[in-house]
Design an enzyme around this catalytic site. Structure first.
Site, PDB file in Angstrom:
ATOM      1  CG  HIS A   1      -1.908  -1.035   1.352  1.00 18.09           C
ATOM      2  ND1 HIS A   1      -2.066  -1.819   2.464  1.00 18.09           N
ATOM      3  CD2 HIS A   1      -2.848  -1.462   0.462  1.00 18.09           C
ATOM      4  CE1 HIS A   1      -3.065  -2.657   2.273  1.00 18.09           C
ATOM      5  NE2 HIS A   1      -3.550  -2.480   1.069  1.00 18.09           N
TER       6      HIS A   1
ATOM      7  CE  LYS B   1     -19.699 -12.597   9.813  1.00 20.82           C
ATOM      8  NZ  LYS B   1     -19.151 -13.495   8.806  1.00 20.82           N
TER       9      LYS B   1
ATOM     10  NE  ARG C   1      -2.475  -7.452  -4.245  1.00 22.10           N
ATOM     11  CZ  ARG C   1      -3.325  -7.427  -3.239  1.00 22.10           C
ATOM     12  NH1 ARG C   1      -2.892  -7.618  -2.012  1.00 22.10           N
ATOM     13  NH2 ARG C   1      -4.598  -7.241  -3.443  1.00 22.10           N
TER      14      ARG C   1
ATOM     15  CB  SER D   1      -4.365  -6.676   4.364  1.00 20.68           C
ATOM     16  OG  SER D   1      -3.959  -5.403   3.957  1.00 20.68           O
TER      17      SER D   1
HETATM   18  N1  LIG Z   1       1.290  -5.509  -2.273  1.00 21.35           N
HETATM   19  C1  LIG Z   1       0.532  -4.694  -2.977  1.00 21.35           C
HETATM   20  N2  LIG Z   1       0.999  -4.151  -4.113  1.00 21.35           N
HETATM   21  C2  LIG Z   1       0.221  -3.349  -4.859  1.00 21.35           C
HETATM   22  N3  LIG Z   1      -1.031  -3.007  -4.565  1.00 21.35           N
HETATM   23  C3  LIG Z   1      -1.552  -3.522  -3.447  1.00 21.35           C
HETATM   24  C4  LIG Z   1      -0.809  -4.384  -2.592  1.00 21.35           C
HETATM   25  N4  LIG Z   1      -1.601  -4.743  -1.551  1.00 21.35           N
HETATM   26  C5  LIG Z   1      -2.772  -4.128  -1.762  1.00 21.35           C
HETATM   27  N5  LIG Z   1      -2.753  -3.399  -2.882  1.00 21.35           N
HETATM   28  C6  LIG Z   1      -3.816  -2.587  -3.447  1.00 21.35           C
HETATM   29  O1  LIG Z   1      -4.251  -1.678  -2.478  1.00 21.35           O
HETATM   30  C7  LIG Z   1      -5.646  -1.429  -2.644  1.00 21.35           C
HETATM   31  C8  LIG Z   1      -6.370  -1.648  -1.342  1.00 21.35           C
HETATM   32  O2  LIG Z   1      -6.374  -3.012  -1.088  1.00 21.35           O
HETATM   33  P1  LIG Z   1      -6.823  -3.717   0.242  1.00 21.35           P
HETATM   34  O3  LIG Z   1      -6.869  -2.776   1.394  1.00 21.35           O
HETATM   35  O4  LIG Z   1      -8.004  -4.560  -0.041  1.00 21.35           O
HETATM   36  O5  LIG Z   1      -5.532  -4.628   0.470  1.00 21.35           O
HETATM   37  P2  LIG Z   1      -5.395  -6.166   0.372  1.00 21.35           P
HETATM   38  O6  LIG Z   1      -3.969  -6.490   0.633  1.00 21.35           O
HETATM   39  O7  LIG Z   1      -5.996  -6.669  -0.908  1.00 21.35           O
HETATM   40  O8  LIG Z   1      -6.290  -6.606   1.603  1.00 21.35           O
HETATM   41  P3  LIG Z   1      -7.021  -8.007   1.826  1.00 21.35           P
HETATM   42  O9  LIG Z   1      -5.973  -9.060   1.746  1.00 21.35           O
HETATM   43  O10 LIG Z   1      -7.631  -7.828   3.191  1.00 21.35           O
HETATM   44  O11 LIG Z   1      -8.035  -8.112   0.711  1.00 21.35           O
HETATM   45  C9  LIG Z   1      -6.091  -2.342  -3.779  1.00 21.35           C
HETATM   46  O12 LIG Z   1      -6.041  -1.619  -4.980  1.00 21.35           O
HETATM   47  C10 LIG Z   1      -5.040  -3.410  -3.788  1.00 21.35           C
HETATM   48  O13 LIG Z   1      -4.912  -3.995  -5.073  1.00 21.35           O
HETATM   49 MG   LIG Z   2      -7.948  -7.281  -1.279  1.00 23.45          MG
END
Ligand SMILES: Nc1ncnc2c1ncn2[C@@H]1O[C@H](COP(=O)(O)OP(=O)(O)OP(=O)(O)O)[C@@H](O)[C@H]1O
Ligand SMILES: [Mg+2]
Length: 172
Positions: A21, A45, A94, A132
């Site tokens: 992020h 949840k 990703r 995440s």
């Molecule tokens: N490692 C990463 N590299 C590039 N973009 C990312 C990465 N992790 C998350 N994002 C992007 O950040 C944005 C917010 O994603 P989000 O908060 O759902 O994260 P996530 O890692 O996908 O969480 P979860 O695993 O809970 O779904 C989305 O556009 C997601 O594609």
């Molecule tokens: Mg996600």
């Protein structure tokens, strides 16, 4: 001549914020006048961090970057983007696995709000495997997450682990 500021929204759950992020938001902050990091308030949840904690963490991470701001939002993303006068939605890509869902979302958002563009950005290679969900899983099983999340996230998680050690953690 005063040009209209270019504003982008970076939506997500950020539970917790990862280095993936951070990488994407920093890239966006170099391209746009203002970047609004928007923490989606949903009915998850068992979140790792409350919304207030997530906002506080993100504010701390970007404290030195005045063009990055953080808020929570709920409801339709395009409504929120309009309200913030943002012309762009930033999403991180990703791997191929992200593509199908992101493609659907981007086209639906375009259907709902044609003037708002979705822009996809790629993180630095070393962050392409971080999500995440994986961080939550690895942390809950006692694994090391340093370097994968900002130091403030790691510190908060370590404090938690100290207060509530894993049920099967050895004490000797
Ligand atoms: N490692 C990463 N590299 C590039 N973009 C990312 C990465 N992790 C998350 N994002 C992007 O950040 C944005 C917010 O994603 P989000 O908060 O759902 O994260 P996530 O890692 O996908 O969480 P979860 O695993 O809970 O779904 C989305 O556009 C997601 O594609
Ligand atoms: Mg996600």
């Amino acid at each position: 001549m005063s040009a209209t500021p270019r504003i982008a929204v970076c939506p997500g759950s950020f539970d917790p914020m990862t280095m993936g992020h951070v990488d994407i938001i920093e890239r966006a902050a170099r391209l746009f006048d203002r970047v609004v990091v928007a923490v989606l308030v949903n009915a998850e949840k068992a979140p790792l961090f409350s919304f207030d904690e997530r906002v506080a963490i993100i504010r701390e991470v970007f404290a030195g970057q005045p063009n990055v701001e953080v808020e929570t939002f709920q409801g339709l993303l395009v409504d929120y983007a309009r309200q913030k006068q943002a012309s762009v939605i930033i999403r991180g890509l990703r791997a191929v696995s992200d593509f199908e869902y992101e493609f659907q979302m981007a086209l639906m958002n375009r259907h709902l709000a044609p003037p708002i563009e979705t822009i996809f950005m790629m993180p630095a290679e070393q962050y392409t495997y971080i999500s995440s969900r994986l961080i939550r899983e690895v942390f809950s099983l006692g694994g090391q997450i340093d370097g994968l999340v900002p130091p403030v996230v790691e510190a908060r998680l370590m404090a938690r682990r100290k207060a509530r050690p894993l049920p099967n953690a050895r004490t000797t």
